[in-house]
Design a protein around this motif. Sequence first.
Motif, short mmCIF file in Angstrom:
data_model
loop_
_atom_site.label_atom_id
_atom_site.label_comp_id
_atom_site.label_asym_id
_atom_site.label_seq_id
_atom_site.Cartn_x
_atom_site.Cartn_y
_atom_site.Cartn_z
N MET A 63 -6.25 6.19 -11.64
CA MET A 63 -5.49 7.29 -10.89
C MET A 63 -4.47 6.32 -10.13
SD MET A 63 -8.02 9.71 -8.25
CE MET A 63 -8.52 10.04 -9.54
N SER A 64 -5.18 5.28 -10.22
CA SER A 64 -4.01 4.71 -8.96
C SER A 64 -3.00 4.17 -9.73
CB SER A 64 -5.49 3.45 -9.13
OG SER A 64 -3.75 2.47 -8.07
N ASP A 65 -2.71 4.02 -11.31
CA ASP A 65 -1.81 4.06 -11.71
C ASP A 65 -0.71 4.54 -11.72
OD1 ASP A 65 -2.83 1.05 -12.25
OD2 ASP A 65 -3.11 2.29 -14.70
N LEU A 66 -1.62 6.26 -12.16
CA LEU A 66 -0.81 7.48 -11.93
C LEU A 66 -0.11 7.89 -10.63
CD1 LEU A 66 0.30 10.26 -12.79
CD2 LEU A 66 -2.39 10.86 -11.99
N GLY A 67 -0.70 7.19 -9.25
CA GLY A 67 0.07 7.40 -7.99
C GLY A 67 0.60 6.83 -8.10
N GLY A 68 1.21 5.67 -8.69
CA GLY A 68 1.71 4.43 -7.69
C GLY A 68 1.37 3.57 -6.68
N GLU A 69 3.02 2.87 -6.78
CA GLU A 69 2.25 1.81 -5.54
C GLU A 69 2.85 2.50 -3.90
OE1 GLU A 69 6.62 0.25 -5.50
OE2 GLU A 69 5.22 -1.17 -6.32
N ASN A 70 3.35 3.80 -4.09
CA ASN A 70 3.01 4.73 -2.46
C ASN A 70 2.16 4.98 -2.23
OD1 ASN A 70 6.42 3.14 -3.10
ND2 ASN A 70 6.83 4.88 -4.02
N GLY A 71 1.11 5.39 -2.90
CA GLY A 71 -0.31 6.48 -2.81
C GLY A 71 -0.08 7.17 -2.72
N LEU A 72 0.89 8.07 -3.54
CA LEU A 72 1.58 9.66 -3.79
C LEU A 72 -0.17 10.21 -3.57
CD1 LEU A 72 3.11 11.73 -3.73
CD2 LEU A 72 3.25 11.56 -5.99
N ILE A 73 -1.13 9.81 -4.76
CA ILE A 73 -2.29 9.97 -4.74
C ILE A 73 -2.74 8.78 -3.97
CG2 ILE A 73 -4.70 10.17 -5.85
CD1 ILE A 73 -2.93 10.45 -8.57
N ARG A 74 -3.02 9.42 -2.85
CA ARG A 74 -3.66 8.28 -1.85
C ARG A 74 -5.16 8.38 -1.55
NH1 ARG A 74 0.15 9.12 2.92
NH2 ARG A 74 1.60 9.06 1.00
N GLN A 75 -5.94 9.73 -1.25
CA GLN A 75 -7.70 9.29 -1.60
C GLN A 75 -8.61 9.65 -2.39
OE1 GLN A 75 -8.02 10.61 2.72
NE2 GLN A 75 -8.33 8.95 3.44
N THR A 76 -9.03 9.17 -2.41
CA THR A 76 -10.33 10.16 -3.90
C THR A 76 -11.89 9.98 -2.74
OG1 THR A 76 -11.24 10.26 -5.60
CG2 THR A 76 -11.07 8.06 -5.12
N GLU A 77 -13.22 10.84 -3.89
CA GLU A 77 -14.09 10.72 -2.74
C GLU A 77 -15.13 10.60 -3.62
OE1 GLU A 77 -13.97 14.53 -0.56
OE2 GLU A 77 -14.19 15.71 -2.33
N PHE A 78 -15.84 10.56 -3.30
CA PHE A 78 -17.56 10.37 -3.77
C PHE A 78 -18.79 10.97 -3.72
CE2 PHE A 78 -14.69 6.74 -5.49
CZ PHE A 78 -14.88 6.62 -6.84
N PHE A 79 -19.88 11.31 -3.80
CA PHE A 79 -21.36 11.16 -3.40
C PHE A 79 -21.72 9.84 -2.88
CE2 PHE A 79 -21.43 15.33 -6.44
CZ PHE A 79 -21.04 16.34 -5.19
N PRO A 80 -22.31 9.78 -1.77
CA PRO A 80 -23.23 9.09 -1.65
C PRO A 80 -24.09 8.58 -1.89
CG PRO A 80 -22.90 9.95 0.28
CD PRO A 80 -22.13 10.62 -0.44
N TYR A 81 -25.20 9.33 -2.98
CA TYR A 81 -26.19 9.61 -2.48
C TYR A 81 -27.14 8.41 -3.63
CZ TYR A 81 -25.32 13.57 0.27
OH TYR A 81 -24.73 14.43 0.98
N SER A 82 -27.11 8.90 -5.05
CA SER A 82 -27.44 8.07 -6.10
C SER A 82 -27.02 6.30 -6.20
CB SER A 82 -26.90 8.64 -7.47
OG SER A 82 -25.62 8.13 -8.01
N ASP A 83 -27.79 5.78 -7.37
CA ASP A 83 -27.87 4.53 -7.00
C ASP A 83 -26.00 4.42 -7.79
OD1 ASP A 83 -29.75 3.67 -5.93
OD2 ASP A 83 -30.95 3.49 -7.33
N LYS A 84 -26.09 5.04 -8.56
CA LYS A 84 -25.43 5.36 -9.53
C LYS A 84 -23.80 5.57 -9.15
CE LYS A 84 -23.85 9.23 -12.36
NZ LYS A 84 -23.37 9.82 -13.60
N ASP A 85 -23.74 6.84 -8.50
CA ASP A 85 -22.23 6.99 -7.43
C ASP A 85 -22.28 5.39 -6.36
OD1 ASP A 85 -21.70 9.16 -8.05
OD2 ASP A 85 -23.80 10.32 -7.13
N ARG A 86 -23.38 5.25 -6.05
CA ARG A 86 -23.06 3.77 -5.56
C ARG A 86 -22.89 2.60 -5.82
NH1 ARG A 86 -25.46 5.23 -0.09
NH2 ARG A 86 -25.54 2.32 0.28
N LYS A 87 -22.88 2.51 -7.14
CA LYS A 87 -22.68 1.00 -7.83
C LYS A 87 -21.76 1.33 -7.91
CE LYS A 87 -23.37 -1.38 -11.51
NZ LYS A 87 -24.45 -1.05 -13.22
#
Length: 434
Positions: A63-87
């Motif tokens: 996703m970072s490679d796709l958005g390029g260095e200008n950050g067209l893909i500016r943010q992404t979001e995660f759940f913070p609850y499970s150990d897997k998501d936090r890892k």
Amino acid sequence: MKRIIANSNANYHKDIFPFDIPPIDPANQIERDIFITDTTFRDGQQAMPAFSTEQMVSLYKMMSDLGGENGLIRQTEFFPYSDKDRKAIEKCKELNLKFPEITTWVRADRKDADILEDLEIKETGVLMSCSDYHIFKKLKISKENALEKYIKIAESILDRGIIVRCHLEDLTRADIYGFVIPLINKLNETVGNNKHAIKFRLCDTLGVGLPYESSSLPRGIPTLLKKLYADTDLLPEQLEWHGHNDFYKAVVNGTSAWIHGVSAVNCTLLGIGERTGNIPLEAMLFEYASLKGSFGGANMEIISKIKNYFIDEISYNLPENTPFVGKNFNTTKAGIHADGLLKSSDIYNSYDTYTVLRSRPGVCLNKTSGKAGIAYWINSYYNLNNGISKDHPLVSIIYEYINNEYENNARLSYINEKEITALIEKTGWVIKNE
């Protein structure tokens, strides 16, 4: 009556159809900064088997490679609850990539806010259900209590130095003047002049939003944004659109939101998401190009890499005719279309799919392909610099074979490439570039 004089010169509307990029919309060019945010790892994966940590890290990097260095893909979001998501959050942060910025999503609950303490994130989304359907029937509280609840949780998170992104759930069925605008104004008051400390995600949770300027509140997106700007002191950079595809309007609604004043449109890779899915991220890259005249530094060839990863590593079932990513998105089965492609690729292509996506237009051979389709298939498959014409003897041999399959053998399936290459080998013809 005015006389209309026919123009004898070709008018290809190159200002609209430049061909090296997708078609442009000259009337709706946007000068301000617009960008894409992502919810693949949160809203997206709710509708499919959960990603592994390794899969999330791999997709984040792509996703970072796709958005390029200008950050067209500016943010992404995660759940913070499970150990897997936090890892996964931890592993993605270790990549030290500037974009997309890692954010989280929590419920409007003090306990959820406490989870954010050790994650060292700069921004989190907070669920703020705002329609009366949700306030009265799900939360079973009054509007006054909902307002108080949301303000308190926002203040709690702001006190920790974290930017609050208010997810206004079910906005397109909400009481805009009876709840939404008072909520926005109250929340904006809490940050004073520091408007960048609070944002608002406008959530079309059930996909009922409408892109038309004549549509009324709460469904009409142009009207909604006009009212929000008129009766609040919101800035464009505070606003983000989040849509669903229940009525096939996810993409056009996202575009309407961009045109009428939001900075960000929230998407998922391949449009994955609950029910009918979210706004496909790859589609909004094309919409961006239409409104900006370029891809803004995005590396579009990464789209195919992401698609292949979903298919090969996640076993995702992607319909073959899905725009931009499906196996046959630029493959024709009609002989008349193949004849046009043989003459000039822009007859049946509005943009150069190879330049943009590294995917050449294709032809699927069947009873309607005709000699033009066969010639185009040979030229494309063997990547011939000087292609053969539909009058070539080899084309006639293959044409007779295909006709016999369908007319005499009652065949129903398409002709596959192994059949054709074996037939060509059997004829003794050697195909190569000279």
